[in-house]
Scaffold this motif. Structure first.
Motif, PDB file in Angstrom:
ATOM      1  N   ASP A 219       0.777  -1.298   0.104  1.00 48.69           N
ATOM      2  CA  ASP A 219      -0.050  -0.072   0.039  1.00 48.69           C
ATOM      3  C   ASP A 219       0.804   1.321   0.069  1.00 48.69           C
ATOM      4  OD1 ASP A 219      -2.857  -0.133  -0.137  1.00 48.69           O
ATOM      5  OD2 ASP A 219      -3.149  -0.710   1.973  1.00 48.69           O
ATOM      6  N   ASN A 220       0.313   2.065  -0.518  1.00 43.10           N
ATOM      7  CA  ASN A 220       1.033   3.594  -0.657  1.00 43.10           C
ATOM      8  C   ASN A 220       0.132   4.728  -1.328  1.00 43.10           C
ATOM      9  OD1 ASN A 220       2.693   4.166  -3.536  1.00 43.10           O
ATOM     10  ND2 ASN A 220       2.156   2.188  -3.317  1.00 43.10           N
ATOM     11  N   ASP A 221       0.497   5.846  -0.978  1.00 43.30           N
ATOM     12  CA  ASP A 221      -0.415   6.827  -1.673  1.00 43.30           C
ATOM     13  C   ASP A 221       0.459   7.960  -1.971  1.00 43.30           C
ATOM     14  OD1 ASP A 221      -2.110   8.113  -2.986  1.00 43.30           O
ATOM     15  OD2 ASP A 221      -3.438   8.493  -1.350  1.00 43.30           O
ATOM     16  N   CYS A 222       0.887   8.870  -0.815  1.00 41.27           N
ATOM     17  CA  CYS A 222       1.384  10.215  -0.766  1.00 41.27           C
ATOM     18  C   CYS A 222       2.709  10.052  -1.076  1.00 41.27           C
ATOM     19  CB  CYS A 222       1.053  10.968   0.241  1.00 41.27           C
ATOM     20  SG  CYS A 222       1.832  10.489   1.915  1.00 41.27           S
ATOM     21  N   ARG A 223       3.521   8.830  -0.603  1.00 39.41           N
ATOM     22  CA  ARG A 223       4.963   8.973  -0.259  1.00 39.41           C
ATOM     23  C   ARG A 223       5.465  10.245   0.316  1.00 39.41           C
ATOM     24  NH1 ARG A 223       7.348   4.614  -4.474  1.00 39.41           N
ATOM     25  NH2 ARG A 223       5.657   3.408  -4.677  1.00 39.41           N
ATOM     26  N   GLU A 224       4.771  10.851   1.066  1.00 39.49           N
ATOM     27  CA  GLU A 224       5.512  12.022   1.791  1.00 39.49           C
ATOM     28  C   GLU A 224       5.182  11.977   3.226  1.00 39.49           C
ATOM     29  OE1 GLU A 224       2.968  15.214   0.071  1.00 39.49           O
ATOM     30  OE2 GLU A 224       4.481  15.768  -1.323  1.00 39.49           O
ATOM     31  N   GLY A 225       4.838  10.903   3.655  1.00 41.08           N
ATOM     32  CA  GLY A 225       4.363  10.784   5.205  1.00 41.08           C
ATOM     33  C   GLY A 225       3.546  11.486   5.811  1.00 41.08           C
ATOM     34  N   ILE A 226       2.510  11.569   4.920  1.00 44.37           N
ATOM     35  CA  ILE A 226       1.153  12.396   5.548  1.00 44.37           C
ATOM     36  C   ILE A 226      -0.091  11.677   5.345  1.00 44.37           C
ATOM     37  CG2 ILE A 226       2.349  14.541   5.361  1.00 44.37           C
ATOM     38  CD1 ILE A 226       0.906  15.164   2.650  1.00 44.37           C
ATOM     39  N   CYS A 227      -0.014  10.523   4.564  1.00 41.48           N
ATOM     40  CA  CYS A 227      -1.627  10.016   4.327  1.00 41.48           C
ATOM     41  C   CYS A 227      -1.815   8.649   5.165  1.00 41.48           C
ATOM     42  CB  CYS A 227      -1.573   9.624   2.935  1.00 41.48           C
ATOM     43  SG  CYS A 227      -0.761   8.088   2.384  1.00 41.48           S
ATOM     44  N   GLY A 228      -0.612   7.992   5.602  1.00 39.08           N
ATOM     45  CA  GLY A 228      -1.003   6.962   6.409  1.00 39.08           C
ATOM     46  C   GLY A 228      -1.314   5.469   5.686  1.00 39.08           C
ATOM     47  N   MET A 229      -1.013   5.698   4.326  1.00 38.46           N
ATOM     48  CA  MET A 229      -1.283   4.228   3.726  1.00 38.46           C
ATOM     49  C   MET A 229      -0.176   3.462   3.613  1.00 38.46           C
ATOM     50  SD  MET A 229      -4.312   3.864   2.262  1.00 38.46           S
ATOM     51  CE  MET A 229      -4.149   2.878   1.091  1.00 38.46           C
ATOM     52  N   CYS A 230       1.036   3.752   3.685  1.00 34.48           N
ATOM     53  CA  CYS A 230       2.207   2.632   3.609  1.00 34.48           C
ATOM     54  C   CYS A 230       2.361   1.958   5.043  1.00 34.48           C
ATOM     55  CB  CYS A 230       3.585   3.561   3.232  1.00 34.48           C
ATOM     56  SG  CYS A 230       4.136   4.653   4.014  1.00 34.48           S
ATOM     57  N   GLY A 231       3.211   1.056   5.131  1.00 33.71           N
ATOM     58  CA  GLY A 231       3.677   0.494   6.354  1.00 33.71           C
ATOM     59  C   GLY A 231       3.855  -0.995   6.174  1.00 33.71           C
TER      60      GLY A 231
ATOM     61  N   THR B 234       9.358   7.983  11.315  1.00 34.62           N
ATOM     62  CA  THR B 234       9.462   8.115  10.102  1.00 34.62           C
ATOM     63  C   THR B 234       8.324   7.013   9.342  1.00 34.62           C
ATOM     64  OG1 THR B 234      11.637   8.582  10.117  1.00 34.62           O
ATOM     65  CG2 THR B 234      11.032   7.875   7.896  1.00 34.62           C
ATOM     66  N   THR B 235       7.681   7.187   8.470  1.00 30.72           N
ATOM     67  CA  THR B 235       6.780   6.387   7.757  1.00 30.72           C
ATOM     68  C   THR B 235       7.598   5.436   6.839  1.00 30.72           C
ATOM     69  OG1 THR B 235       6.333   7.930   6.178  1.00 30.72           O
ATOM     70  CG2 THR B 235       4.688   7.689   7.722  1.00 30.72           C
ATOM     71  N   LEU B 236       7.256   4.505   6.279  1.00 29.30           N
ATOM     72  CA  LEU B 236       7.966   3.663   5.384  1.00 29.30           C
ATOM     73  C   LEU B 236       8.452   4.201   4.160  1.00 29.30           C
ATOM     74  CD1 LEU B 236       9.224   0.807   5.281  1.00 29.30           C
ATOM     75  CD2 LEU B 236       7.127  -0.093   4.241  1.00 29.30           C
TER      76      LEU B 236
END
Ligand code: FES
Lengths: 254, 213
Positions: A59-71, A85-87
Motif C-alpha cells: 500500500d502507498n499513496d502520498c509517499r510524503e509521510g502524510i497519508c498513512g497508507m504505507c507501512g 518515519t513512515t515507510l
C-alpha cells in the motif's frame, strides 16, 4: 555520487486472505542509498514483472509521510529502523551493504491481509464511525473565534490529531492493541470545547467498537509510541483511560 | 447495576481492576516489608511486632479477606487479558524486535505474575498455615532460613516480585489515567526505586538469618 548497496529481501507473499502465505527471497542489486524504501521495492517489482511474475503488492499513496497508507514490518520493526518515519520516508542509507531485510505485513486479528503486504485497516474506520466525530448542523461555517480555545489545549489537540491512522501502533504492540490510535482520536476531540458535549458517549462507543473488533488489551508496553511516525504520546492513552472513567462513573451515558 | 458491570467488562475496565488491585498489593508489600524489617532489631522486637499486629486480629482478618478477593480478581482477569491478547494476533511475526518501548518487567508481566502465585502459595504454607502451638514465628523463620535451599528460593521469589512491580506500578497509574507531565517521571522513578527496595529488603532477611543464626 550516491553509494549503491546490494540487499537480500525476504518478503511475505500471500495471494489472498485465505492463502497461507510464505516468505520469498529476492535479490535487490545496485540500490542507490538515495532511494526511499518504496522506490527500492518499485525497482524489485520491475524486475519481477519483467520475469513475468506477480509483483509484490504494498500500500502507498502520498509517499510524503502524510497519508498513512504505507507501512510494513522491516526487520521486526514497524516502518523500519528510523524513528518517527513512515515507510515511504525511510531511505536506503539506513541499510548496510549485504544486509538481509525481512519484510512482513502488519499482523493483528482485526487487520486481515488482502495481499502480500497490503492489510485491511477498515476496522480503524469502523472505530471512527462509532464516535470519532462531532455533531454540528450544516450551514455556513461559524465564525472561527466564537469559541475561545486556549493555545496550549489547541497544541495538544493538534499533536493528537497528527495521527495518520497507519496502524503501526497495532502492528508493533505485543498485544495488537489499538489504544494509541483510539487514544489519539479521543484526545484530539476531548481537548477541544467543540468535542466536549459528546465526549462521554464517544469514549464509551469507540472503546466498545474497538473491543468488539478484536483488538488486544493495552499493557503499557509503550512499543506503539516508539514506532509511531507522528510520535503520538501515550499520554493520549492515559487521557482515554481518564475519559472512560469519567464517562462510566460520572456521566449519565450507559 | 447493569452499567456498573458493563463498565468493568470492557478492556479498559478490566485493566482498571488490574490497576487498583495491583496498586493495593504494592501498598501491602510495602507494609509487609516494613513490619518484617523489625527482625533487624532482634528476636524480641520481631516477636513484639507480630504480637502487636495480631492484637488487631479483626483488622488482620479483614485485610486477609480483602487481599484474597483482590488476588482472585487480579489473577483471573490477568489470565483473561493474557489469553485475549494472544488471540488478538493469531499469526505471529517471523521477525519481531522491540523498538525500545518494552522493559524486562513489561515483557514478562504475565509470567512473573504466575510465578508469584506459586511463590505465594508456598510462602503461605510455610509461614501462614502452619501449626504455631509450642513454637513462634521467629523460630519458624530461623528454622526455615537455616537451609540454603529456602534462602535461595526466597531470594529468587522476591526478585520476581520486584520485576513484576517495576512495570506494574507505573502501568497501574497510567491505566487509571494518571499520566501528567509533572508527576509521571516521578511515578516511573518511584516504581523502579520501590521494586529495588522491595527486592533488596525482602531478600536481605533470609541472608541475615542464615549468617547470624
Ligand atoms: S505513502 Fe503516504 S504516508 Fe507513506
Amino acid at each position: 555520487m550516491s553509494k549503491t548497496i546490494n540487499l537480500t529481501l525476504k518478503v511475505w507473499r500471500q495471494k489472498g486472505p485465505e492463502d497461507k502465505g510464505h516468505f520469498e527471497t529476492y535479490e535487490a542489486k545496485d540500490i542507490s542509498t538515495d532511494l526511499s524504501f518504496l522506490e527500492m521495492l518499485d525497482l524489485v517489482n520491475e524486475k519481477i514483472t519483467l520475469e513475468g511474475k506477480d509483483p509484490i503488492a504494498f500500500d502507498n499513496d502520498c509517499r510524503e509521510g502524510i497519508c498513512g497508507m504505507c507501512g510494513a514490518m522491516v526487520n521486526g520493526i514497524a516502518h523500519g529502523p528510523q524513528k518517527a518515519t513512515t515507510l515511504c520516508q525511510l531511505h536506503m542509507r539506513h541499510f548496510e551493504d549485504g544486509e538481509i531485510v525481512v519484510i512482513e505485513p502488519w499482523r493483528a486479528r482485526p487487520f486481515k491481509i488482502i495481499k502480500d503486504l497490503v492489510v485491511d485497516r477498515s476496522p480503524f474506520d469502523k472505530i471512527i464511525q462509532s464516535g470519532g466525530y462531532i455533531s454540528v448542523n450544516t450551514g455556513s461555517a461559524p465564525e472561527a473565534n466564537t469559541i475561545p480555545v486556549p493555545a496550549q489545549k489547541a497544541e495538544l489537540a493538534m499533536d493528537a490529531a497528527a495521527c495518520i491512522g497507519c496502524g503501526a501502533c497495532v502492528a508493533a504492540c505485543p498485544n495488537a492493541s489499538a489504544m494509541l490510535f483510539v487514544g489519539a482520536k479521543i484526545s484530539h476531540l476531548a481537548l477541544l470545547p467543540q468535542g466536549r458535549p459528546e465526549a462521554a458517549k464517544r469514549a464509551l462507543s469507540m472503546l466498545r467498537k474497538m473491543d468488539e473488533l478484536g483488538f488486544g488489551n493495552c499493557s503499557n508496553e509503550t512499543e506503539c509510541e516508539a514506532v509511531c511516525p507522528k510520535e503520538i504520546s501515550i499520554t493520549n492513552i492515559a487521557r482515554f483511560n481518564r475519559e472512560y472513567l469519567k464517562a462510566s462513573f460520572g456521566s449519565s451515558e450507559k | 447495576m447493569n452499567w456498573f458491570i458493563r463498565a468493568f467488562s470492557s478492556s479498559i475496565g478490566k485493566k482498571q481492576i488490574m490497576a487498583v488491585t495491583g496498586l493495593a498489593f504494592c501498598l501491602f508489600v510495602t507494609f509487609h516489608l516494613l513490619g518484617n524489617l523489625t527482625v533487624y532489631a532482634g528476636r524480641d522486637s520481631f516477636l513484639s511486632y507480630v504480637k502487636h499486629l495480631h492484637s488487631w486480629q479483626w483488622l488482620v482478618t479483614a485485610a486477609e479477606w480483602i487481599l484474597l478477593f483482590f488476588a482472585v480478581l487480579h489473577i483471573s482477569i490477568g489470565l483473561l487479558l493474557f489469553f485475549e491478547n494472544l488471540r488478538a494476533r493469531p499469526v505471529r511475526y517471523a521477525v519481531k524486535k522491540s523498538a525500545g518501548g518494552r522493559t524486562i518487567g513489561s515483557a514478562t508481566e504475565p509470567y512473573t505474575g504466575l510465578l508469584i502465585l506459586g511463590f505465594i502459595v508456598v510462602h503461605l504454607l510455610k509461614f501462614r498455615f502452619v501449626d504455631k502451638t509450642g513454637t513462634n514465628d521467629f523460630v519458624i523463620l530461623s528454622h526455615t532460613f537455616s537451609h540454603w535451599g529456602w534462602v535461595l528460593f526466597y531470594i529468587v521469589g522476591v526478585i520476581i516480585v520486584a520485576v513484576h512491580i517495576s512495570h506494574g506500578l507505573w502501568s497501574g497509574f497510567q491505566t487509571l489515567g494518571v499520566n501528567h507531565p509533572k508527576y509521571m517521571p516521578f511515578i516511573r522513578r518511584f516504581g523502579t526505586v520501590l521494586s529495588f527496595v522491595i527486592g533488596a529488603g525482602f531478600a536481605s532477611i533470609p541472608v541475615l538469618i542464615i549468617f547470624t543464626r
